[in-house]
Enzyme design. Structure first.
Site, PDB file in Angstrom:
ATOM      1  N   ASP A 102     -26.544   1.557  34.798  1.00 42.11           N
ATOM      2  CA  ASP A 102     -27.168   2.508  33.881  1.00 42.11           C
ATOM      3  C   ASP A 102     -28.185   1.915  32.926  1.00 42.11           C
ATOM      4  O   ASP A 102     -27.956   0.863  32.321  1.00 42.11           O
ATOM      5  CB  ASP A 102     -26.096   3.177  33.002  1.00 42.11           C
ATOM      6  CG  ASP A 102     -25.191   4.111  33.761  1.00 42.11           C
ATOM      7  OD1 ASP A 102     -25.545   4.498  34.876  1.00 42.11           O
ATOM      8  OD2 ASP A 102     -24.121   4.450  33.224  1.00 42.11           O
ATOM      9  N   GLU A 110     -29.584   4.255  29.752  1.00 44.33           N
ATOM     10  CA  GLU A 110     -29.611   5.568  29.102  1.00 44.33           C
ATOM     11  C   GLU A 110     -30.272   5.398  27.743  1.00 44.33           C
ATOM     12  O   GLU A 110     -29.901   4.496  26.976  1.00 44.33           O
ATOM     13  CB  GLU A 110     -28.202   6.143  28.952  1.00 44.33           C
ATOM     14  CG  GLU A 110     -27.594   6.578  30.273  1.00 44.33           C
ATOM     15  CD  GLU A 110     -26.231   7.249  30.084  1.00 44.33           C
ATOM     16  OE1 GLU A 110     -26.084   8.392  30.542  1.00 44.33           O
ATOM     17  OE2 GLU A 110     -25.350   6.629  29.478  1.00 44.33           O
ATOM     18  N   GLU A 164     -22.221   2.341  39.750  1.00 44.66           N
ATOM     19  CA  GLU A 164     -23.360   2.844  38.966  1.00 44.66           C
ATOM     20  C   GLU A 164     -23.878   1.738  38.051  1.00 44.66           C
ATOM     21  O   GLU A 164     -23.093   0.944  37.511  1.00 44.66           O
ATOM     22  CB  GLU A 164     -22.913   4.054  38.137  1.00 44.66           C
ATOM     23  CG  GLU A 164     -24.005   4.745  37.363  1.00 44.66           C
ATOM     24  CD  GLU A 164     -23.497   6.035  36.713  1.00 44.66           C
ATOM     25  OE1 GLU A 164     -22.775   6.796  37.396  1.00 44.66           O
ATOM     26  OE2 GLU A 164     -23.804   6.275  35.536  1.00 44.66           O
TER      27      GLU A 164
END
Length: 283
Positions: free
Chosen positions: A99, A101, A97
């Site tokens: 990211d 955010e 993953e």
């Protein structure tokens, strides 16, 4: 001359279609039902969050290396407790993953941009930043470049972070799992704002985040064939071999000096027994 004009018009029209895309054809709504809606003939998607649910979507296609770009306008006003997520991810317990955010905050306080990398199910590689603009007033472009050399996070084409492929030195790198683009808006008031000290004010709901101009340029993954395919036009493209040049390294350092608020590679308390191996090789 007429034929030449027609050819030019076709090229320009095709380029426009590729640039703007159609979210109806590019993404699937994965959760939230009516909390995720696509507007304007596929040019805009709005996610909503209230006490009953948030919402999310994902790209229809999977990629093994590529670049994704999305224009996002974040939740305005008192967004404390909310998280707008924008990331690449594979599936399964040992997933990879990458990211972005965006952690909401009280009205007038800056958003926190939280970045992370998970490899074989293990994260813990966080860097956090403040933005140098108000991300709720208008759309800004957030990009993830993932190629065999490195991962680069961009904000309006300015690099803010790099994670390099150091597998030759025994350091893990996400290179063998295909990923999709995911995005969501959800409630995380147990940790998102000041470690959970500031809770979501549901009187301000519904919270809304907007997305447009989703662009991808990558090697498509075929689940049936279990291999990726790079279009011939991509094989010599800049994204596949791109690394930061001297000018962009200076931009990266400037952003990190001015706006980085957390770096796992500088957290001596957390890593009292020694920093992760990749920390020796940061710019």
């Amino acid at each position: 001359m007429v034929n030449l004009v027609l050819i030019i018009m076709v090229i320009l029209f095709s380029t426009s279609l590729i640039a703007t895309g159609n979210l109806n054809q590019q993404v699937d709504i994965t959760w939230g039902n009516d909390k995720a809606k696509i507007f304007n003939n596929g040019s805009l998607i709005i996610l909503s969050l209230d006490q009953t649910s948030g919402a999310g979507f994902r790209s229809k296609d999977e990629y093994l290396f590529g670049r994704v770009d999305m224009e996002i306008k974040l939740v305005a006003g008192n967004s404390a407790g909310t998280v707008t997520a924008y990331y690449l991810s594979s599936q399964g317990k040992n997933h990879n993953e990458i990211d972005f955010e965006f952690l909401g905050n009280l009205t007038g306080d800056p958003y926190t941009v939280h970045t992370n990398v998970f490899i074989e199910g293990r994260g813990g590689r966080e860097q956090q930043f403040r933005l140098w603009f108000d991300p709720t007033l208008e759309f800004h472009t957030y990009s993830i470049l993932w190629n065999p050399q490195s991962i680069i996070w961009y904000v309006d084409e300015t690099p803010i972070r790099v994670f390099r492929n150091l597998q030759s030195r025994g350091i893990p790198y996400p290179s063998n799992q295909a990923m999709r683009l995911y995005s969501s808006l959800w409630d995380a008031d147990n940790w998102a704002t000041r470690g959970g000290l500031v809770k979501t004010d549901w009187s301000k709901a519904p919270f809304k985040a907007s997305f447009k101009n989703f662009k991808t340029n990558g090697c498509l993954w075929s689940s049936s064939a279990k291999k990726s395919s790079c279009p011939s036009s991509n094989k010599g493209s800049s994204w596949l071999n791109q690394q930061l040049d001297g000018t962009n390294i200076q931009k990266l350092k400037s952003v990190q000096n001015k706006y980085m608020i957390y770096n796992y590679c500088a957290d001596a308390k957390r890593f009292s027994k020694g920093f992760p191996g990749e920390c020796k090789f940061v710019f």
